[in-house]
Scaffold this motif. Sequence first.
Motif, mmCIF file in Angstrom:
data_model
loop_
_atom_site.group_PDB
_atom_site.id
_atom_site.type_symbol
_atom_site.label_atom_id
_atom_site.label_comp_id
_atom_site.label_asym_id
_atom_site.label_seq_id
_atom_site.Cartn_x
_atom_site.Cartn_y
_atom_site.Cartn_z
ATOM 1 N N GLY A 48 0.791 -1.215 0.000
ATOM 2 C CA GLY A 48 0.000 0.000 0.000
ATOM 3 C C GLY A 48 0.831 1.276 0.000
ATOM 4 O O GLY A 48 1.992 1.292 0.359
ATOM 5 N N ARG A 49 0.184 2.326 -0.416
ATOM 6 C CA ARG A 49 0.825 3.648 -0.464
ATOM 7 C C ARG A 49 0.492 4.484 0.766
ATOM 8 O O ARG A 49 1.091 5.524 0.980
ATOM 9 C CB ARG A 49 0.358 4.406 -1.710
ATOM 10 C CG ARG A 49 0.603 3.662 -2.984
ATOM 11 C CD ARG A 49 1.898 4.127 -3.580
ATOM 12 N NE ARG A 49 2.113 3.441 -4.844
ATOM 13 C CZ ARG A 49 3.200 2.765 -5.126
ATOM 14 N NH1 ARG A 49 4.171 2.692 -4.264
ATOM 15 N NH2 ARG A 49 3.337 2.158 -6.277
ATOM 16 N N GLY A 50 -0.487 4.047 1.549
ATOM 17 C CA GLY A 50 -0.863 4.799 2.737
ATOM 18 C C GLY A 50 -1.502 6.132 2.425
ATOM 19 O O GLY A 50 -1.308 7.101 3.154
ATOM 20 N N THR A 51 -2.272 6.199 1.334
ATOM 21 C CA THR A 51 -2.851 7.478 0.914
ATOM 22 C C THR A 51 -3.822 8.049 1.955
ATOM 23 O O THR A 51 -3.864 9.259 2.135
ATOM 24 C CB THR A 51 -3.576 7.339 -0.439
ATOM 25 O OG1 THR A 51 -4.514 6.270 -0.365
ATOM 26 C CG2 THR A 51 -2.592 7.062 -1.556
ATOM 27 N N GLY A 54 -0.443 -6.733 -5.055
ATOM 28 C CA GLY A 54 -1.473 -6.309 -6.000
ATOM 29 C C GLY A 54 -2.044 -4.959 -5.651
ATOM 30 O O GLY A 54 -1.586 -4.285 -4.729
ATOM 31 N N SER A 55 -3.084 -4.593 -6.383
ATOM 32 C CA SER A 55 -3.696 -3.282 -6.176
ATOM 33 C C SER A 55 -4.574 -3.244 -4.924
ATOM 34 O O SER A 55 -4.843 -2.174 -4.385
ATOM 35 C CB SER A 55 -4.507 -2.876 -7.406
ATOM 36 O OG SER A 55 -5.532 -3.818 -7.656
ATOM 37 N N GLU A 56 -5.017 -4.392 -4.454
ATOM 38 C CA GLU A 56 -5.813 -4.482 -3.237
ATOM 39 C C GLU A 56 -5.101 -5.422 -2.276
ATOM 40 O O GLU A 56 -4.326 -6.290 -2.676
ATOM 41 C CB GLU A 56 -7.215 -5.041 -3.535
ATOM 42 C CG GLU A 56 -8.018 -4.224 -4.533
ATOM 43 C CD GLU A 56 -8.436 -2.886 -3.983
ATOM 44 O OE1 GLU A 56 -8.641 -2.791 -2.751
ATOM 45 O OE2 GLU A 56 -8.571 -1.935 -4.768
ATOM 46 N N ARG A 57 -5.394 -5.278 -0.977
ATOM 47 C CA ARG A 57 -4.748 -6.124 0.028
ATOM 48 C C ARG A 57 -4.950 -7.606 -0.286
ATOM 49 O O ARG A 57 -4.008 -8.410 -0.200
ATOM 50 C CB ARG A 57 -5.277 -5.813 1.428
ATOM 51 C CG ARG A 57 -4.588 -6.634 2.520
ATOM 52 C CD ARG A 57 -5.145 -6.323 3.891
ATOM 53 N NE ARG A 57 -5.179 -4.909 4.184
ATOM 54 C CZ ARG A 57 -4.196 -4.224 4.771
ATOM 55 N NH1 ARG A 57 -3.095 -4.855 5.138
ATOM 56 N NH2 ARG A 57 -4.308 -2.947 5.005
ATOM 57 N N VAL A 96 -2.069 -10.563 -0.725
ATOM 58 C CA VAL A 96 -2.026 -11.804 0.050
ATOM 59 C C VAL A 96 -2.015 -12.995 -0.900
ATOM 60 O O VAL A 96 -1.266 -13.953 -0.704
ATOM 61 C CB VAL A 96 -3.187 -11.871 1.043
ATOM 62 C CG1 VAL A 96 -3.275 -13.240 1.712
ATOM 63 C CG2 VAL A 96 -3.054 -10.773 2.102
ATOM 64 N N LEU A 97 -2.812 -12.944 -1.955
ATOM 65 C CA LEU A 97 -2.851 -14.025 -2.924
ATOM 66 C C LEU A 97 -1.514 -14.194 -3.632
ATOM 67 O O LEU A 97 -1.062 -15.301 -3.889
ATOM 68 C CB LEU A 97 -3.962 -13.782 -3.943
ATOM 69 C CG LEU A 97 -4.174 -14.879 -4.981
ATOM 70 C CD1 LEU A 97 -4.526 -16.208 -4.313
ATOM 71 C CD2 LEU A 97 -5.273 -14.465 -5.949
ATOM 72 N N VAL A 120 6.939 -13.808 3.878
ATOM 73 C CA VAL A 120 6.912 -13.266 2.522
ATOM 74 C C VAL A 120 6.265 -11.897 2.618
ATOM 75 O O VAL A 120 5.156 -11.768 3.135
ATOM 76 C CB VAL A 120 6.108 -14.167 1.554
ATOM 77 C CG1 VAL A 120 6.040 -13.541 0.181
ATOM 78 C CG2 VAL A 120 6.707 -15.555 1.491
ATOM 79 N N VAL A 121 6.969 -10.871 2.152
ATOM 80 C CA VAL A 121 6.465 -9.505 2.191
ATOM 81 C C VAL A 121 5.997 -9.127 0.790
ATOM 82 O O VAL A 121 6.775 -9.175 -0.165
ATOM 83 C CB VAL A 121 7.563 -8.524 2.663
ATOM 84 C CG1 VAL A 121 7.007 -7.114 2.759
ATOM 85 C CG2 VAL A 121 8.130 -8.965 3.994
ATOM 86 N N ALA A 122 4.719 -8.788 0.661
ATOM 87 C CA ALA A 122 4.156 -8.364 -0.623
ATOM 88 C C ALA A 122 4.315 -6.851 -0.733
ATOM 89 O O ALA A 122 3.767 -6.100 0.072
ATOM 90 C CB ALA A 122 2.691 -8.756 -0.725
ATOM 91 N N LEU A 123 5.091 -6.416 -1.726
ATOM 92 C CA LEU A 123 5.416 -5.000 -1.908
ATOM 93 C C LEU A 123 4.956 -4.518 -3.273
ATOM 94 O O LEU A 123 4.791 -5.312 -4.208
ATOM 95 C CB LEU A 123 6.929 -4.799 -1.802
ATOM 96 C CG LEU A 123 7.571 -5.207 -0.471
ATOM 97 C CD1 LEU A 123 9.078 -5.249 -0.607
ATOM 98 C CD2 LEU A 123 7.153 -4.250 0.619
#
Length: 88
Positions: free
Chosen positions: A13-16, A79-82, A86-87, A52-55
């Motif tokens: 995420g970008r934390g917008t 991905g674009s959504e959490r 995770v997937l 595993v870190v999803a970035l």
Amino acid sequence: MSGPAWAVVPAAGRGTRFGGPTPKQYLPLAGKPVIAHALEAVLAHPRVAGAVVALAADDELWPGWRELAGKPVLRCEGGSERADSVLA
């Protein structure tokens, strides 16, 4: 589940909503980035063998950790959504 397991840490995420130029996972908290605290907490569990870190694909702030707390840390593209992260 009885044996060791791997943890997934979604951090693409970008934390917008949080605001600011730096994604919240990289903001300092007690002398280290928030993501370090999260990974250390997850990896401290005795049944967790690694994480595993999803970035985000264009994440240039990731410090490149390959190991923390004596356990492996892998990176994958989120991905674009959490749920997509995770997937991944």
